[in-house]
Write a protein that holds these residues in place. Structure first.
Motif, PDB file in Angstrom:
ATOM      1  N   ARG A  84     -35.586  20.585  64.469  1.00  0.00           N
ATOM      2  CA  ARG A  84     -34.895  19.622  65.864  1.00  0.00           C
ATOM      3  C   ARG A  84     -33.022  20.932  65.556  1.00  0.00           C
ATOM      4  O   ARG A  84     -32.944  20.800  66.980  1.00  0.00           O
ATOM      5  CB  ARG A  84     -34.757  18.401  65.556  1.00  0.00           C
ATOM      6  CG  ARG A  84     -36.105  17.639  65.585  1.00  0.00           C
ATOM      7  CD  ARG A  84     -35.603  16.742  65.833  1.00  0.00           C
ATOM      8  NE  ARG A  84     -36.413  15.888  65.511  1.00  0.00           N
ATOM      9  CZ  ARG A  84     -37.302  14.729  65.155  1.00  0.00           C
ATOM     10  NH1 ARG A  84     -36.318  14.171  63.526  1.00  0.00           N
ATOM     11  NH2 ARG A  84     -38.758  13.411  64.909  1.00  0.00           N
ATOM     12  N   ASN A  98     -37.398  24.575  70.179  1.00  0.00           N
ATOM     13  CA  ASN A  98     -37.261  23.494  70.428  1.00  0.00           C
ATOM     14  C   ASN A  98     -38.058  23.252  71.867  1.00  0.00           C
ATOM     15  O   ASN A  98     -38.839  22.862  72.541  1.00  0.00           O
ATOM     16  CB  ASN A  98     -36.319  22.647  70.669  1.00  0.00           C
ATOM     17  CG  ASN A  98     -36.300  21.488  69.406  1.00  0.00           C
ATOM     18  OD1 ASN A  98     -36.777  20.307  69.949  1.00  0.00           O
ATOM     19  ND2 ASN A  98     -35.943  21.890  68.453  1.00  0.00           N
ATOM     20  N   LYS A 130     -42.825  17.855  71.499  1.00  0.00           N
ATOM     21  CA  LYS A 130     -42.363  17.105  70.296  1.00  0.00           C
ATOM     22  C   LYS A 130     -43.072  16.796  69.940  1.00  0.00           C
ATOM     23  O   LYS A 130     -42.862  16.800  67.846  1.00  0.00           O
ATOM     24  CB  LYS A 130     -42.117  16.370  71.642  1.00  0.00           C
ATOM     25  CG  LYS A 130     -40.647  15.152  69.867  1.00  0.00           C
ATOM     26  CD  LYS A 130     -39.468  14.693  71.387  1.00  0.00           C
ATOM     27  CE  LYS A 130     -38.960  13.419  70.240  1.00  0.00           C
ATOM     28  NZ  LYS A 130     -38.627  11.908  71.033  1.00  0.00           N
ATOM     29  N   ASN A 172     -32.728   6.286  69.753  1.00  0.00           N
ATOM     30  CA  ASN A 172     -31.852   7.933  70.681  1.00  0.00           C
ATOM     31  C   ASN A 172     -31.305   9.162  69.292  1.00  0.00           C
ATOM     32  O   ASN A 172     -29.951   9.532  69.924  1.00  0.00           O
ATOM     33  CB  ASN A 172     -31.055   7.382  71.808  1.00  0.00           C
ATOM     34  CG  ASN A 172     -32.027   7.092  72.727  1.00  0.00           C
ATOM     35  OD1 ASN A 172     -33.816   8.089  73.047  1.00  0.00           O
ATOM     36  ND2 ASN A 172     -31.084   6.601  74.075  1.00  0.00           N
ATOM     37  N   HIS A 173     -31.869   8.715  68.292  1.00  0.00           N
ATOM     38  CA  HIS A 173     -30.485   9.159  66.768  1.00  0.00           C
ATOM     39  C   HIS A 173     -32.137  10.688  67.626  1.00  0.00           C
ATOM     40  O   HIS A 173     -32.258  10.552  66.566  1.00  0.00           O
ATOM     41  CB  HIS A 173     -30.780   8.652  65.988  1.00  0.00           C
ATOM     42  CG  HIS A 173     -30.148   9.521  64.790  1.00  0.00           C
ATOM     43  ND1 HIS A 173     -30.081   9.159  63.611  1.00  0.00           N
ATOM     44  CD2 HIS A 173     -29.305  10.955  64.378  1.00  0.00           C
ATOM     45  CE1 HIS A 173     -29.242   9.894  62.398  1.00  0.00           C
ATOM     46  NE2 HIS A 173     -28.851  11.101  63.527  1.00  0.00           N
ATOM     47  N   HIS A 174     -31.042  11.806  67.319  1.00  0.00           N
ATOM     48  CA  HIS A 174     -31.780  12.825  67.610  1.00  0.00           C
ATOM     49  C   HIS A 174     -32.463  13.060  66.243  1.00  0.00           C
ATOM     50  O   HIS A 174     -33.691  13.560  66.436  1.00  0.00           O
ATOM     51  CB  HIS A 174     -31.462  14.240  68.667  1.00  0.00           C
ATOM     52  CG  HIS A 174     -32.243  15.507  68.825  1.00  0.00           C
ATOM     53  ND1 HIS A 174     -33.977  15.305  69.758  1.00  0.00           N
ATOM     54  CD2 HIS A 174     -31.655  16.670  68.043  1.00  0.00           C
ATOM     55  CE1 HIS A 174     -33.881  16.895  69.300  1.00  0.00           C
ATOM     56  NE2 HIS A 174     -32.544  17.361  68.644  1.00  0.00           N
ATOM     57  N   ASN A 196     -24.472   9.920  67.970  1.00  0.00           N
ATOM     58  CA  ASN A 196     -25.417   8.575  68.683  1.00  0.00           C
ATOM     59  C   ASN A 196     -25.148   7.855  67.821  1.00  0.00           C
ATOM     60  O   ASN A 196     -25.974   6.876  68.141  1.00  0.00           O
ATOM     61  CB  ASN A 196     -26.449   9.474  69.663  1.00  0.00           C
ATOM     62  CG  ASN A 196     -26.107  10.766  70.902  1.00  0.00           C
ATOM     63  OD1 ASN A 196     -25.089   9.862  71.395  1.00  0.00           O
ATOM     64  ND2 ASN A 196     -26.772  10.632  71.184  1.00  0.00           N
TER      65      ASN A 196
END
Length: 442
Positions: free
Chosen positions: A317, A323, A328, A372-374, A401
């Protein structure tokens, strides 16, 4: 130089020597104690006890290495002014609670750092164990050892293999001999390592000369799926670097060896970790004997082993190219498959084989449940949980985040569980678990 103890220092009068420690945040740090010395490509020689007075250096000694842009992005910038580059980097640091009862013997956890056997040192700020030591009333010893070409590439008469592993064994001998002078219990020593540090610990369990130097192990994110069938790659790497001798310039070596790495891509995933422990050379057995050795030693060591749920998100990631061109869904599938191949399946097989040999072993998996924690529960996500230290981690991309309160609450519970294991070799079913953790006795 004579030194005096004051309100900010503590003088440890040990059988190794008089060692000055620094009082800070409720603990005492005795930093950068040299446990051995070595010439380039030579076995370490233990430092003998003396009447000398030992004071920590101004800068942290670190083995020669190249800065990793990936680690800088994910974990934090390297403050080069804080480190002193040194090939003979056999140092350890002792962290003890400041408030201490006379004749108390505290459990000892020995930290073996990761970094693909080529990066890092024992005393990085992101692995400062202050929170753990203070909360759980234990002693933690961090160990530095030779890395890369200097510690983990060999196999010829002039370049012995596994020198970094020999360094670790010397450190463990030092700890066994002297930790009681700091208030530690030499009969209760737990090794704790992450990534290549965890891989090294698994191999210390079957290393000649490491017998009786520790009692338990905690292994995080060990890339055990990369340990086999490495000798052809290593032999090629050794041959390509045979022009590096005892007389070569240190920085010439570190600058130039990386030019050979692209030629190893043909070896597949193993090329992601070109350095490592080498079977068939002291102190290790032949590769085909390793599984049997772990079974033989299953009753010697209590084991806690596990991984993060999305280990390879750390690499996949973060790649702009991947990316940009892959959807995804495909990236997530690749993370799942490579995490299982390198980390998950090998840890599970290790645990099951160890349990079949009557070994006491626990298996765990750490998740991230933050929306939303990449990066999710990527490789190294466990480190801020275990070590805390918000100041060191606040700018890390790895935990972007993620509220620090979430890390703190889960980290407190995780440290408590791991300390219980270090104390007793077992974890009660009634001890509170953090929500991020899956844990079972195998």
């Amino acid at each position: 130089m004579k030194f005096q103890e004051n309100t900010n220092t503590h003088l440890f009068k040990t059988s190794f020597g008089k060692i000055l420690g620094l009082k800070e945040n409720g603990i005492i740090k005795a930093k950068s104690i040299r446990y051995a010395y070595s010439e380039r490509f030579q076995l370490p020689v233990a430092i003998q006890s003396s009447d000398s007075e030992i004071i920590f250096p101004e800068k942290t000694p670190v083995c020669p290495q190249n800065i990793s842009p990936l680690l800088e992005k994910m974990i934090g910038k390297t403050d080069l002014d804080s480190f002193e580059v040194e090939e003979s980097t056999q140092y350890l640091s002792v962290f003890r609670p400041e408030h201490f009862k006379e004749n108390e013997k505290l459990p000892v956890v020995v930290w073996i750092h990761g970094g693909s056997y080529e990066l890092g040192c024992g005393d990085l700020i992101t692995a400062d164990p202050t929170d753990w030591v203070k909360e759980q009333n234990i002693i933690i010893v961090s160990v530095s050892y030779r890395l890369g070409i200097f510690g983990f590439l060999g196999g010829s008469e002039n370049r012995p293999a596994n020198l970094g592993l020999f360094d670790m064994i010397e450190a463990l001998k030092w700890i066994k001999n002297y930790i009681s002078d700091f208030g530690g219990d030499p009969k209760n020593i737990t090794l704790f390592g992450q990534s290549s540090g965890g891989d090294a610990i698994a191999h210390l369990m079957i290393s000649d000369g490491a017998e009786d130097l520790f009692h338990r192990v905690i292994i995080h994110s060990a890339p055990l799926g990369l340990r086999q069938n490495r000798q052809k790659m290593i032999s090629e790497f050794l041959k390509k670097t045979e022009n590096f001798t005892a007389q070569s310039d240190t920085f010439e070596i570190t600058d130039n060896y990386k030019n050979y790495l692209p030629s190893f891509y043909k070896y597949g995933l193993k090329a992601a970790m070109p350095f490592g422990t080498q079977y068939g050379f002291p102190p290790l057995c032949a590769e085909e004997e390793a599984a049997g050795k772990w079974k033989e030693n299953a009753k010697k060591y209590d084991v806690l082993i596990g991984i993060n749920d999305e280990e390879t998100a750390f690499y996949l990631r973060t790649s702009d190219r991947i990316n940009k061109f892959l959807p995804k869904k495909i990236i997530n599938k690749a993370i799942r498959s490579t995490t299982e191949m390198i980390y998950g399946k090998p840890a599970k097989e290790f645990a099951e084989n160890y349990a079949k040999a009557s070994g006491n072993i626990y298996l765990f998996r750490i998740h991230s449940k933050i929306h939303n924690h990449h990066f999710g529960s990527a490789h190294a996500f466990d480190l801020p949980l275990i070590f805390g230290n918000e100041t060191a981690w606040k700018s890390a991309g790895l935990v972007k985040n993620v509220p620090w309160k979430y890390i703190c609450e889960n980290g407190n519970k995780l440290r408590s569980l791991w300390t219980e294991f270090a104390l007793k070799g077992k974890i009660s079913d009634h001890t509170e678990r953090p929500e991020i953790l899956e844990l079972r006795k195998v």
